[in-house]
Scaffold this motif. Sequence first.
Motif, PDB file in Angstrom:
ATOM      1  N   LEU A  46      16.191  -4.354 -14.666  1.00 54.37           N
ATOM      2  CA  LEU A  46      17.072  -3.609 -13.762  1.00 54.37           C
ATOM      3  C   LEU A  46      16.297  -2.776 -12.754  1.00 54.37           C
ATOM      4  CD1 LEU A  46      20.131  -2.807 -13.213  1.00 54.37           C
ATOM      5  CD2 LEU A  46      19.568  -0.729 -14.478  1.00 54.37           C
ATOM      6  N   LEU A  47      15.277  -2.055 -13.199  1.00 54.25           N
ATOM      7  CA  LEU A  47      14.568  -1.118 -12.329  1.00 54.25           C
ATOM      8  C   LEU A  47      13.298  -1.698 -11.723  1.00 54.25           C
ATOM      9  CD1 LEU A  47      15.006   2.247 -14.274  1.00 54.25           C
ATOM     10  CD2 LEU A  47      16.361   1.328 -12.388  1.00 54.25           C
ATOM     11  N   LYS A  48      13.144  -3.009 -11.765  1.00 53.77           N
ATOM     12  CA  LYS A  48      12.030  -3.625 -11.059  1.00 53.77           C
ATOM     13  C   LYS A  48      12.245  -3.478  -9.559  1.00 53.77           C
ATOM     14  CE  LYS A  48      10.259  -6.977 -14.386  1.00 53.77           C
ATOM     15  NZ  LYS A  48       9.959  -8.400 -14.652  1.00 53.77           N
ATOM     16  N   PRO A  49      11.166  -3.297  -8.782  1.00 52.99           N
ATOM     17  CA  PRO A  49      11.301  -3.070  -7.335  1.00 52.99           C
ATOM     18  C   PRO A  49      12.168  -4.106  -6.626  1.00 52.99           C
ATOM     19  CG  PRO A  49       9.047  -2.665  -8.016  1.00 52.99           C
ATOM     20  CD  PRO A  49       9.760  -3.197  -9.230  1.00 52.99           C
ATOM     21  N   GLY A 180      -1.840  -1.987  -0.438  1.00 53.09           N
ATOM     22  CA  GLY A 180      -1.290  -2.231  -1.761  1.00 53.09           C
ATOM     23  C   GLY A 180       0.120  -1.712  -1.917  1.00 53.09           C
ATOM     24  N   PHE A 181       0.533  -0.792  -1.048  1.00 54.54           N
ATOM     25  CA  PHE A 181       1.887  -0.247  -1.021  1.00 54.54           C
ATOM     26  C   PHE A 181       2.366  -0.203   0.427  1.00 54.54           C
ATOM     27  CE2 PHE A 181       0.336   1.490  -5.020  1.00 54.54           C
ATOM     28  CZ  PHE A 181       1.431   1.322  -5.855  1.00 54.54           C
ATOM     29  N   HIS A 182       3.680  -0.078   0.595  1.00 53.62           N
ATOM     30  CA  HIS A 182       4.251   0.080   1.919  1.00 53.62           C
ATOM     31  C   HIS A 182       4.109   1.552   2.308  1.00 53.62           C
ATOM     32  CE1 HIS A 182       7.251  -0.138   5.180  1.00 53.62           C
ATOM     33  NE2 HIS A 182       7.065  -1.445   5.141  1.00 53.62           N
ATOM     34  N   MET A 183       3.126   1.866   3.130  1.00 54.27           N
ATOM     35  CA  MET A 183       2.764   3.251   3.403  1.00 54.27           C
ATOM     36  C   MET A 183       3.860   4.024   4.138  1.00 54.27           C
ATOM     37  SD  MET A 183      -0.014   3.746   1.906  1.00 54.27           S
ATOM     38  CE  MET A 183      -0.298   5.402   2.535  1.00 54.27           C
ATOM     39  N   VAL A 237       9.123   3.043  -5.773  1.00 54.47           N
ATOM     40  CA  VAL A 237       9.610   1.731  -6.221  1.00 54.47           C
ATOM     41  C   VAL A 237       9.811   0.804  -5.018  1.00 54.47           C
ATOM     42  CG1 VAL A 237      11.566   0.521  -7.276  1.00 54.47           C
ATOM     43  CG2 VAL A 237      10.658   2.588  -8.343  1.00 54.47           C
ATOM     44  N   LEU A 238      10.426   1.326  -3.942  1.00 52.97           N
ATOM     45  CA  LEU A 238      10.627   0.505  -2.749  1.00 52.97           C
ATOM     46  C   LEU A 238       9.294   0.102  -2.124  1.00 52.97           C
ATOM     47  CD1 LEU A 238      13.613   2.293  -0.943  1.00 52.97           C
ATOM     48  CD2 LEU A 238      13.688   0.244  -2.364  1.00 52.97           C
ATOM     49  N   ALA A 239       8.339   1.043  -2.111  1.00 53.26           N
ATOM     50  CA  ALA A 239       7.027   0.758  -1.522  1.00 53.26           C
ATOM     51  C   ALA A 239       6.256  -0.283  -2.315  1.00 53.26           C
ATOM     52  CB  ALA A 239       6.208   2.044  -1.429  1.00 53.26           C
ATOM     53  N   SER A 240       6.619  -0.460  -3.577  1.00 54.03           N
ATOM     54  CA  SER A 240       5.943  -1.457  -4.410  1.00 54.03           C
ATOM     55  C   SER A 240       6.378  -2.875  -4.069  1.00 54.03           C
ATOM     56  CB  SER A 240       6.236  -1.176  -5.891  1.00 54.03           C
ATOM     57  OG  SER A 240       5.807   0.114  -6.255  1.00 54.03           O
ATOM     58  N   TYR A 241       7.493  -3.000  -3.340  1.00 57.48           N
ATOM     59  CA  TYR A 241       7.981  -4.336  -2.988  1.00 57.48           C
ATOM     60  C   TYR A 241       7.809  -4.591  -1.490  1.00 57.48           C
ATOM     61  CZ  TYR A 241      11.194  -8.266  -2.419  1.00 57.48           C
ATOM     62  OH  TYR A 241      11.745  -9.474  -2.088  1.00 57.48           O
ATOM     63  N   ALA A 242       8.841  -4.360  -0.700  1.00 55.44           N
ATOM     64  CA  ALA A 242       8.772  -4.664   0.733  1.00 55.44           C
ATOM     65  C   ALA A 242       9.030  -3.450   1.606  1.00 55.44           C
ATOM     66  CB  ALA A 242       9.758  -5.775   1.079  1.00 55.44           C
ATOM     67  N   GLY A 243       9.263  -2.299   0.992  1.00 49.32           N
ATOM     68  CA  GLY A 243       9.509  -1.098   1.779  1.00 49.32           C
ATOM     69  C   GLY A 243      10.981  -0.778   1.919  1.00 49.32           C
ATOM     70  N   ILE A 244      11.299  -0.023   2.947  1.00 54.19           N
ATOM     71  CA  ILE A 244      12.668   0.454   3.167  1.00 54.19           C
ATOM     72  C   ILE A 244      13.471  -0.604   3.917  1.00 54.19           C
ATOM     73  CG2 ILE A 244      14.093   2.214   4.275  1.00 54.19           C
ATOM     74  CD1 ILE A 244      11.757   4.131   4.030  1.00 54.19           C
ATOM     75  N   PRO A 245      14.587  -1.077   3.342  1.00 57.60           N
ATOM     76  CA  PRO A 245      15.445  -2.016   4.078  1.00 57.60           C
ATOM     77  C   PRO A 245      16.081  -1.333   5.290  1.00 57.60           C
ATOM     78  CG  PRO A 245      15.958  -2.003   1.717  1.00 57.60           C
ATOM     79  CD  PRO A 245      15.072  -0.834   1.972  1.00 57.60           C
TER      80      PRO A 245
END
Length: 397
Positions: A46-49, A180-183, A237-245
Amino acid sequence: MRAELSKGQTGWSLGRLFKGNIRQYGMFIALLLIMLLFQILTDGILLKPINITNLILQNSYILILAIGMLLVIITGHIDLSVGSVAAFVGAMSAIMIVEWQMHFVPAMLLSLLMGALIGAWQGFWVAYVRIPSFIVTLAGMLLFRGLTLIVLEGQSISGYPRAFQKMSAGFIPDIPGDYGFHMVTLLAGVAVSLILIFFEWKGRMTQQRYGFDVLPLPLFIGKLAILLVIINLFTYVLASYAGIPNILVMLFLLIVIYTFFMRKTIMGRHIYALGGNEKAAALSGVKTKKMTFWVFVNMGVLAALAGLVFAARLGAATPKAGVNFELDAIAACFIGGASATGGVGTVIGAIVGGLVMGVMNNGMSLVGLGIDWQQGIKGLVLLLAVAFDLYNKNKTA
């Protein structure tokens, strides 16, 4: 003696804080517990990025509708047509953008104008002719669902330009480089945290200056710390995937604008007054008919926006778009603390209610529950939320 007094004041303030905001705090706690439950049941999925990002994208149009529906419910009305209006506006946008080759920006503006006109049409019958909103919007639900089928001729229209689809499926660009993260997302979390600290402290100082009761400093710091942890954990969590939608930025702006409107403006206060007691509001100088009319116009615009967001996410306009959107939006408002009798509710509460519904839908799907069980459980949650509202009202009466 001073320590005992301080402890007693802290306990009294904490109890009063919770009792005074039991609807919203209760829903925040419920949301956290539901997320924890499904996090365990889904073995951490559930809480995966990627799933958190999907939750935002999947529920964005319901949250947009919930904001508009909240204002309608606060005034003591209901709008059953929003799903059909969203579908109809989405269909018209496809015709303008795909078939007529119109640029998507003027097409979107025309679509929003179309939503405003639909809201004005329904608001006229409710506010000035005095036909109950249930009947007017039920007729609107049937009318605009039929018009959607007519304009689409029973078929889907696809082929939206990529730039239009990015409104609902795109992400904020990042700073060039491999971090490594969405800065940009991490920096946004820090910026929002600093803004929150500034306004919370400024509000506290203002209340103290005018002699209002404020939370004891330890409780204030604790509350602020919890909010900061939630904000930065969320952006992490958002930065671990693709950032802010992109759609999250739109939702954030809508939440800020409508929260300010309802809390700080005269029209916002008039909407609450109208829902609390229409006759008393009219005697106090509130133009109740005009206020009701504009609330429905606003609902029409937000329904149109939700239709555009849904069409952009799907990449097509379909005859089945918007089915049950109105039920999810209404449920979000009631679960989030809006009163069934009007006059009570907050934008944040409606958003939390929408997230409760979204997390439940997502979690039950991940667990493998069928749609039959999902609908039944959602119905029970809605019933319990309204019963909880009535219980609190009778208790404080």
